[in-house]
Design a protein around this motif. Structure first.
Motif, PDB file in Angstrom:
ATOM      1  N   ARG A 166       0.772  -1.283  -0.015  1.00 30.84           N
ATOM      2  CA  ARG A 166       0.018   0.019  -0.197  1.00 30.84           C
ATOM      3  C   ARG A 166       0.953   1.532  -0.063  1.00 30.84           C
ATOM      4  O   ARG A 166       0.822   2.003   0.897  1.00 30.84           O
ATOM      5  CB  ARG A 166      -1.009  -0.013   1.240  1.00 30.84           C
ATOM      6  N   PRO A 167       1.610   1.469  -0.966  1.00 34.62           N
ATOM      7  CA  PRO A 167       2.670   2.418  -1.062  1.00 34.62           C
ATOM      8  C   PRO A 167       1.925   3.993  -1.044  1.00 34.62           C
ATOM      9  O   PRO A 167       2.601   4.790  -0.548  1.00 34.62           O
ATOM     10  CB  PRO A 167       3.392   2.473  -2.568  1.00 34.62           C
ATOM     11  N   LYS A 168       0.536   4.173  -1.416  1.00 37.62           N
ATOM     12  CA  LYS A 168       0.130   5.314  -1.366  1.00 37.62           C
ATOM     13  C   LYS A 168      -0.017   5.903   0.016  1.00 37.62           C
ATOM     14  O   LYS A 168      -0.332   7.163   0.326  1.00 37.62           O
ATOM     15  CB  LYS A 168      -1.316   5.291  -2.051  1.00 37.62           C
ATOM     16  N   GLU A 169       0.062   5.036   1.059  1.00 34.90           N
ATOM     17  CA  GLU A 169      -0.230   5.334   2.344  1.00 34.90           C
ATOM     18  C   GLU A 169       1.055   6.166   3.096  1.00 34.90           C
ATOM     19  O   GLU A 169       0.887   6.781   4.152  1.00 34.90           O
ATOM     20  CB  GLU A 169      -0.415   4.174   3.407  1.00 34.90           C
ATOM     21  N   ASN A 170       2.202   6.291   2.211  1.00 30.40           N
ATOM     22  CA  ASN A 170       3.255   6.647   2.820  1.00 30.40           C
ATOM     23  C   ASN A 170       3.842   7.855   1.412  1.00 30.40           C
ATOM     24  O   ASN A 170       4.230   7.346   0.485  1.00 30.40           O
ATOM     25  CB  ASN A 170       4.320   5.832   2.893  1.00 30.40           C
ATOM     26  N   ILE A 171       3.645   9.053   1.760  1.00 27.46           N
ATOM     27  CA  ILE A 171       3.853  10.013   0.790  1.00 27.46           C
ATOM     28  C   ILE A 171       5.266  10.094   0.218  1.00 27.46           C
ATOM     29  O   ILE A 171       5.524   9.888  -0.838  1.00 27.46           O
ATOM     30  CB  ILE A 171       3.551  11.457   1.179  1.00 27.46           C
ATOM     31  N   ALA A 172       6.340   9.889   0.982  1.00 22.80           N
ATOM     32  CA  ALA A 172       7.556   9.829   0.379  1.00 22.80           C
ATOM     33  C   ALA A 172       8.092   8.442  -0.061  1.00 22.80           C
ATOM     34  O   ALA A 172       8.458   8.506  -1.319  1.00 22.80           O
ATOM     35  CB  ALA A 172       8.661   9.788   1.890  1.00 22.80           C
ATOM     36  N   LEU A 173       7.571   7.448   0.171  1.00 22.25           N
ATOM     37  CA  LEU A 173       7.805   6.124  -0.259  1.00 22.25           C
ATOM     38  C   LEU A 173       6.930   6.177  -1.670  1.00 22.25           C
ATOM     39  O   LEU A 173       7.272   5.542  -2.466  1.00 22.25           O
ATOM     40  CB  LEU A 173       7.524   4.964   0.654  1.00 22.25           C
ATOM     41  N   TYR A 174       5.540   6.597  -1.741  1.00 20.96           N
ATOM     42  CA  TYR A 174       4.866   6.568  -2.837  1.00 20.96           C
ATOM     43  C   TYR A 174       5.711   7.588  -3.947  1.00 20.96           C
ATOM     44  O   TYR A 174       5.644   6.932  -5.195  1.00 20.96           O
ATOM     45  CB  TYR A 174       3.544   7.022  -2.653  1.00 20.96           C
ATOM     46  N   ALA A 175       6.142   8.494  -3.551  1.00 18.52           N
ATOM     47  CA  ALA A 175       6.847   9.476  -4.543  1.00 18.52           C
ATOM     48  C   ALA A 175       8.068   8.402  -5.151  1.00 18.52           C
ATOM     49  O   ALA A 175       8.433   8.600  -6.282  1.00 18.52           O
ATOM     50  CB  ALA A 175       7.473  10.707  -3.931  1.00 18.52           C
ATOM     51  N   LEU A 176       8.844   7.887  -4.437  1.00 20.28           N
ATOM     52  CA  LEU A 176       9.803   7.064  -4.839  1.00 20.28           C
ATOM     53  C   LEU A 176       9.441   5.723  -5.730  1.00 20.28           C
ATOM     54  O   LEU A 176       9.911   5.224  -6.653  1.00 20.28           O
ATOM     55  CB  LEU A 176      10.951   6.400  -3.711  1.00 20.28           C
TER      56      LEU A 176
END
Length: 272
Positions: A132-142
């Protein structure tokens, strides 16, 4: 640790891409080098933003520093679009000048190595975020950036195959398509994070869920008004409630405290 590991890996890929470009003058490899340069900068920005976002609220930032992460993601989005424009312009100039590279095996090697590395990284991100990468802004950007890299490597290998088959223009054409794709994703990433920076409201579904939380608190007769805005990825909620007219002021205060605690128990709410 994960973010800084990305920095080291992307720096190594950047150095390899620059070396291969110096040998071959391939526009696709130039695009990959520019992308890797972006990756290094983006990783540093995101790592710093994530560290700032974890700082607790203080006198100058009463609601915390959560907006640091979407600001970092927005910076990444802007850099992405700028790099995409530069690659597009370089590829167009290559087509106009009919300056085509040789199909050197080093081109395929750098593209394959980068694609394989990025595939491993995206699996790591998915694992760390429990898919669920969208739940973490920083990791979702990566995640978005790494996903773009994988698509870019696949497309670039297509350009190499055309060049190898004798169609020298394939290198520049795939670089153009790649730059358009990266530009679009940069815009999309920026748009996704503007709501967090500008204090946008959550969806109607979320607002209804928050209203239900308040309405289920004992002593609440009705919810007169509820407002919410993003402070980073978390919500700041402001609610006005109606309580029975025959209760004491102290009892009304106790109800309001229960409402605050009920809202702040929700993982999406930072402060109420």
């Amino acid at each position: 640790v994960l973010l800084y590991s990305f920095v080291l890996l992307n720096t190594a890929v950047l150095a390899a891409a620059v070396w291969v470009y110096a040998l071959t003058s391939s526009q696709i490899v130039l695009a990959q080098a520019a992308d890797s340069f972006l990756d290094v900068g983006a990783n540093l920005v995101i790592a710093y933003a994530a560290r700032v976002a974890r700082r607790p609220a203080d006198r100058d930032h009463l609601y915390g520093h959560q907006r640091a992460e979407p600001i970092g993601a927005l910076i990444v989005a802007v850099i992405t679009c700028v790099v995409a424009i530069q690659v597009f312009a370089s590829a167009i100039l290559s087509l106009v000048a009919q300056s085509y590279p040789e199909a050197d095996v080093a081109i395929a090697a750098i593209l394959g190595a980068k694609g394989g590395l990025k595939l491993i990284l995206i699996v790591v991100i998915l694992f760390v975020t429990s898919f669920r990468p969208k739940e973490n802004i920083a990791l979702y950007a990566l995640f978005v950036d790494t996903r773009n890299d994988i698509v870019a490597c696949i497309a670039s290998l297509g350009g190499f195959a055309l060049t190898k088959a004798g169609y020298g223009w394939g290198d520049a054409m795939f670089a153009i398509m790649l730059s358009i794709y990266v530009f679009y994703n940069g815009l999309d990433l920026g748009n996704d994070n503007l709501i967090y920076i500008m204090g946008g409201a959550p969806s109607d579904v979320v607002m209804d869920e928050l209203r239900d939380i308040v309405g289920n608190v004992a002593g609440v007769t009705s919810v007169w008004r509820i407002r919410a805005q993003f402070t980073g990825q978390d919500l700041q909620v402001d609610v006005s409630i109606v309580v029975p007219s025959d209760i004491l002021a102290r009892e009304a205060h106790d109800v309001s405290v229960k409402v605050q605690r009920a809202l702040e128990a929700d993982d999406r709410v930072a402060v109420a």
